[in-house]
Design a protein around this motif. Structure first.
Motif, PDB file in Angstrom:
ATOM      1  N   PRO A  29       0.839  -1.197   0.000  1.00 41.78           N
ATOM      2  CA  PRO A  29       0.000   0.000   0.000  1.00 41.78           C
ATOM      3  C   PRO A  29       0.875   1.249   0.000  1.00 41.78           C
ATOM      4  CG  PRO A  29      -0.032  -1.064   2.175  1.00 41.78           C
ATOM      5  CD  PRO A  29       0.801  -1.919   1.273  1.00 41.78           C
ATOM      6  N   GLY A  30       0.424   2.283  -0.698  1.00 43.30           N
ATOM      7  CA  GLY A  30       1.196   3.526  -0.752  1.00 43.30           C
ATOM      8  C   GLY A  30       0.280   4.716  -0.952  1.00 43.30           C
ATOM      9  N   VAL A  31       0.870   5.906  -0.759  1.00 40.75           N
ATOM     10  CA  VAL A  31       0.133   7.154  -0.958  1.00 40.75           C
ATOM     11  C   VAL A  31       0.982   8.067  -1.836  1.00 40.75           C
ATOM     12  CG1 VAL A  31      -0.871   9.186   0.155  1.00 40.75           C
ATOM     13  CG2 VAL A  31      -1.007   6.980   1.304  1.00 40.75           C
ATOM     14  N   LEU A  32       0.354   8.663  -2.843  1.00 41.94           N
ATOM     15  CA  LEU A  32       1.011   9.629  -3.717  1.00 41.94           C
ATOM     16  C   LEU A  32       0.431  10.999  -3.393  1.00 41.94           C
ATOM     17  CD1 LEU A  32       2.753  10.288  -6.292  1.00 41.94           C
ATOM     18  CD2 LEU A  32       0.669   9.871  -7.619  1.00 41.94           C
ATOM     19  N   TYR A  33       1.324  11.949  -3.062  1.00 43.07           N
ATOM     20  CA  TYR A  33       0.824  13.281  -2.716  1.00 43.07           C
ATOM     21  C   TYR A  33       1.756  14.345  -3.289  1.00 43.07           C
ATOM     22  CZ  TYR A  33       4.495  13.158   0.802  1.00 43.07           C
ATOM     23  OH  TYR A  33       5.722  13.064   1.410  1.00 43.07           O
ATOM     24  N   GLY A  34       1.270  15.601  -3.283  1.00 47.16           N
ATOM     25  CA  GLY A  34       2.094  16.711  -3.760  1.00 47.16           C
ATOM     26  C   GLY A  34       1.341  17.622  -4.699  1.00 47.16           C
ATOM     27  N   HIS A  35       1.917  18.809  -4.919  1.00 46.69           N
ATOM     28  CA  HIS A  35       1.357  19.832  -5.816  1.00 46.69           C
ATOM     29  C   HIS A  35      -0.055  20.240  -5.429  1.00 46.69           C
ATOM     30  CE1 HIS A  35       4.375  18.417  -9.079  1.00 46.69           C
ATOM     31  NE2 HIS A  35       4.931  19.219  -8.204  1.00 46.69           N
ATOM     32  N   ALA A  71       2.061   9.399 -13.634  1.00 48.32           N
ATOM     33  CA  ALA A  71       2.677  10.388 -12.757  1.00 48.32           C
ATOM     34  C   ALA A  71       4.132  10.029 -12.531  1.00 48.32           C
ATOM     35  CB  ALA A  71       1.927  10.440 -11.427  1.00 48.32           C
ATOM     36  N   LEU A  72       4.921  11.060 -12.251  1.00 48.55           N
ATOM     37  CA  LEU A  72       6.313  10.868 -11.838  1.00 48.55           C
ATOM     38  C   LEU A  72       6.386  11.105 -10.337  1.00 48.55           C
ATOM     39  CD1 LEU A  72       8.534  12.771 -14.443  1.00 48.55           C
ATOM     40  CD2 LEU A  72       8.445  10.307 -14.070  1.00 48.55           C
ATOM     41  N   ALA A  73       7.154  10.277  -9.642  1.00 49.06           N
ATOM     42  CA  ALA A  73       7.232  10.416  -8.186  1.00 49.06           C
ATOM     43  C   ALA A  73       8.608   9.987  -7.675  1.00 49.06           C
ATOM     44  CB  ALA A  73       6.147   9.568  -7.528  1.00 49.06           C
ATOM     45  N   ILE A  74       8.957  10.501  -6.489  1.00 48.16           N
ATOM     46  CA  ILE A  74      10.149  10.017  -5.794  1.00 48.16           C
ATOM     47  C   ILE A  74       9.705   9.533  -4.416  1.00 48.16           C
ATOM     48  CG2 ILE A  74      11.865  11.441  -7.002  1.00 48.16           C
ATOM     49  CD1 ILE A  74      11.736  13.433  -4.701  1.00 48.16           C
ATOM     50  N   PRO A  75      10.381   8.498  -3.872  1.00 45.37           N
ATOM     51  CA  PRO A  75      10.002   7.996  -2.546  1.00 45.37           C
ATOM     52  C   PRO A  75      10.350   9.009  -1.463  1.00 45.37           C
ATOM     53  CG  PRO A  75      11.908   6.799  -3.400  1.00 45.37           C
ATOM     54  CD  PRO A  75      11.478   7.736  -4.467  1.00 45.37           C
ATOM     55  N   LYS A  76       9.433   9.260  -0.540  1.00 46.36           N
ATOM     56  CA  LYS A  76       9.690  10.191   0.561  1.00 46.36           C
ATOM     57  C   LYS A  76       9.793   9.456   1.883  1.00 46.36           C
ATOM     58  CE  LYS A  76      10.360  14.211   0.442  1.00 46.36           C
ATOM     59  NZ  LYS A  76      11.712  14.764   0.201  1.00 46.36           N
ATOM     60  N   SER A  77       9.029   8.388   2.047  1.00 48.79           N
ATOM     61  CA  SER A  77       9.055   7.656   3.314  1.00 48.79           C
ATOM     62  C   SER A  77       8.746   6.197   3.017  1.00 48.79           C
ATOM     63  CB  SER A  77       8.022   8.259   4.270  1.00 48.79           C
ATOM     64  OG  SER A  77       7.854   7.423   5.384  1.00 48.79           O
ATOM     65  N   VAL A  78       9.592   5.314   3.528  1.00 42.57           N
ATOM     66  CA  VAL A  78       9.405   3.878   3.294  1.00 42.57           C
ATOM     67  C   VAL A  78       9.365   3.171   4.645  1.00 42.57           C
ATOM     68  CG1 VAL A  78      10.372   1.803   2.233  1.00 42.57           C
ATOM     69  CG2 VAL A  78      10.650   4.013   1.103  1.00 42.57           C
ATOM     70  N   GLN A  79       8.283   2.433   4.890  1.00 41.48           N
ATOM     71  CA  GLN A  79       8.181   1.663   6.145  1.00 41.48           C
ATOM     72  C   GLN A  79       8.432   0.193   5.830  1.00 41.48           C
ATOM     73  OE1 GLN A  79       4.372   2.449   7.973  1.00 41.48           O
ATOM     74  NE2 GLN A  79       4.582   4.641   7.614  1.00 41.48           N
ATOM     75  N   ARG A  80       9.347  -0.399   6.608  1.00 41.13           N
ATOM     76  CA  ARG A  80       9.662  -1.819   6.447  1.00 41.13           C
ATOM     77  C   ARG A  80       9.351  -2.565   7.735  1.00 41.13           C
ATOM     78  NH1 ARG A  80      13.298  -2.643   2.023  1.00 41.13           N
ATOM     79  NH2 ARG A  80      14.042  -0.676   1.181  1.00 41.13           N
ATOM     80  N   ASP A  81       9.075  -3.847   7.612  1.00 39.51           N
ATOM     81  CA  ASP A  81       8.914  -4.688   8.792  1.00 39.51           C
ATOM     82  C   ASP A  81      10.263  -4.729   9.505  1.00 39.51           C
ATOM     83  OD1 ASP A  81       9.291  -7.592  10.021  1.00 39.51           O
ATOM     84  OD2 ASP A  81       7.161  -7.113  10.072  1.00 39.51           O
ATOM     85  N   PRO A  82      10.294  -4.394  10.825  1.00 39.00           N
ATOM     86  CA  PRO A  82      11.582  -4.312  11.518  1.00 39.00           C
ATOM     87  C   PRO A  82      12.329  -5.639  11.597  1.00 39.00           C
ATOM     88  CG  PRO A  82       9.749  -4.044  13.054  1.00 39.00           C
ATOM     89  CD  PRO A  82       9.169  -4.041  11.685  1.00 39.00           C
ATOM     90  N   LYS A  96       7.414  16.944 -11.113  1.00 33.95           N
ATOM     91  CA  LYS A  96       7.279  17.233 -12.545  1.00 33.95           C
ATOM     92  C   LYS A  96       8.666  17.438 -13.132  1.00 33.95           C
ATOM     93  CE  LYS A  96       2.770  19.467 -12.205  1.00 33.95           C
ATOM     94  NZ  LYS A  96       2.055  20.737 -12.125  1.00 33.95           N
ATOM     95  N   ARG A  97       8.808  17.094 -14.386  1.00 33.18           N
ATOM     96  CA  ARG A  97      10.091  17.324 -15.061  1.00 33.18           C
ATOM     97  C   ARG A  97      10.419  18.818 -15.009  1.00 33.18           C
ATOM     98  NH1 ARG A  97      11.508  12.582 -17.349  1.00 33.18           N
ATOM     99  NH2 ARG A  97       9.789  11.159 -17.841  1.00 33.18           N
ATOM    100  N   GLY A  98      11.663  19.137 -14.675  1.00 33.96           N
ATOM    101  CA  GLY A  98      12.069  20.533 -14.580  1.00 33.96           C
ATOM    102  C   GLY A  98      11.884  21.136 -13.197  1.00 33.96           C
ATOM    103  N   GLU A  99      11.127  20.455 -12.331  1.00 39.47           N
ATOM    104  CA  GLU A  99      10.875  20.965 -10.983  1.00 39.47           C
ATOM    105  C   GLU A  99      12.084  20.686 -10.074  1.00 39.47           C
ATOM    106  OE1 GLU A  99       7.808  19.981  -7.284  1.00 39.47           O
ATOM    107  OE2 GLU A  99       7.792  18.748  -9.084  1.00 39.47           O
ATOM    108  N   THR A 100      12.385  21.636  -9.190  1.00 37.37           N
ATOM    109  CA  THR A 100      13.469  21.448  -8.222  1.00 37.37           C
ATOM    110  C   THR A 100      12.899  20.858  -6.937  1.00 37.37           C
ATOM    111  OG1 THR A 100      14.709  23.309  -9.128  1.00 37.37           O
ATOM    112  CG2 THR A 100      15.277  22.632  -6.912  1.00 37.37           C
ATOM    113  N   ALA A 131      17.851  19.657  -6.227  1.00 37.01           N
ATOM    114  CA  ALA A 131      18.199  19.195  -7.576  1.00 37.01           C
ATOM    115  C   ALA A 131      16.941  19.114  -8.416  1.00 37.01           C
ATOM    116  CB  ALA A 131      18.866  17.818  -7.508  1.00 37.01           C
ATOM    117  N   GLU A 132      17.139  19.132  -9.723  1.00 35.06           N
ATOM    118  CA  GLU A 132      16.004  18.960 -10.641  1.00 35.06           C
ATOM    119  C   GLU A 132      15.493  17.527 -10.493  1.00 35.06           C
ATOM    120  OE1 GLU A 132      13.720  18.030 -13.708  1.00 35.06           O
ATOM    121  OE2 GLU A 132      15.737  17.800 -14.497  1.00 35.06           O
ATOM    122  N   ALA A 133      14.186  17.383 -10.424  1.00 33.85           N
ATOM    123  CA  ALA A 133      13.572  16.094 -10.075  1.00 33.85           C
ATOM    124  C   ALA A 133      14.041  14.926 -10.934  1.00 33.85           C
ATOM    125  CB  ALA A 133      12.052  16.207 -10.143  1.00 33.85           C
ATOM    126  N   THR A 134      14.374  15.189 -12.202  1.00 40.56           N
ATOM    127  CA  THR A 134      14.797  14.085 -13.068  1.00 40.56           C
ATOM    128  C   THR A 134      16.321  13.965 -13.147  1.00 40.56           C
ATOM    129  OG1 THR A 134      14.628  15.531 -14.995  1.00 40.56           O
ATOM    130  CG2 THR A 134      12.713  14.180 -14.495  1.00 40.56           C
TER     131      THR A 134
END
Length: 199
Positions: A29-35, A71-82, A96-100, A131-134
């Protein structure tokens, strides 16, 4: 920087029971957020996501619901089983492409410290940068060749790729060299224990 395509599905079930069912199917399960958009709840393929996350700040090209929404995305938070280490949940930030964007990139030390049993301390394991997102670098490499106790590598000393800027104070300490701590001889400690036993 690598870009990885991952197929995802929007999800409508929430809560622990739903998350367990998703993970049983080798999905995450995941959540995509932003903008400023509403968070989008997703189900992602576990194996593909695990492989993608081996690259820090990987750029993920999401193919959502069979291409109805991409959509383009980068991971911000990853939860793993300890204990078992499997992925439990992931938060993805929409870019977005070109976004810092501001991210943290791993710091890799190379070279040998000066002789004398010195220790290298990573004060910052990752360096905050803009940095530029891409074009986010996977890591920065820093030479520690010949450094002695008391030497430090500051953020401003690190050469960054073109278009990448520090997102931390110039004089922030990233690495420092420490003198090795002298250990007490083991025989003395054993002797002290025997005296205590005799008393």
């Amino acid at each position: 920087m690598s870009e990885v395509k991952i197929a995802a599905e929007t999800r409508t079930e929430f809560g622990k029971g739903a998350a367990r069912r998703i993970r049983r199917d080798d999905k995450v399960p995941g959540v995509l957020y932003g903008h400023g958009s509403d968070p989008l709840h997703l189900t992602l393929p576990g194996h593909d996501l695990l492989l993608a996350l081996r690259t820090p700040n990987v750029l993920i090209a999401l193919d959502i619901d069979g291409g109805k929404n991409n959509a383009l995305a980068i991971p911000k938070s990853v939860q793993r089983d300890p204990i078992k280490g499997f992925l439990e949940h992931v938060d993805l930030q929409l870019v977005k492409r070109g976004e810092t964007v501001t991210v943290e990139i791993p710091v890799q030390a190379e070279g040998e410290l000066a002789p004398g049993g010195y220790l290298l301390e990573h004060v910052l394991d990752a360096l905050p940068v803009e940095a530029e997102a891409t074009h986010i670098p996977e890591q920065v490499t820093v030479s520690v060749e010949g450094l002695e106790a008391g030497a430090s590598v500051l953020a401003k000393d690190i050469t960054l790729p073109s278009g990448v800027k520090l997102a931390v104070e110039d004089d922030a300490v990233v690495l420092q060299v420490l003198a090795a701590q002298a250990e007490e001889p083991a025989a003395e400690t054993a002797g002290e224990g025997e005296e205590a036993a005799e008393a």
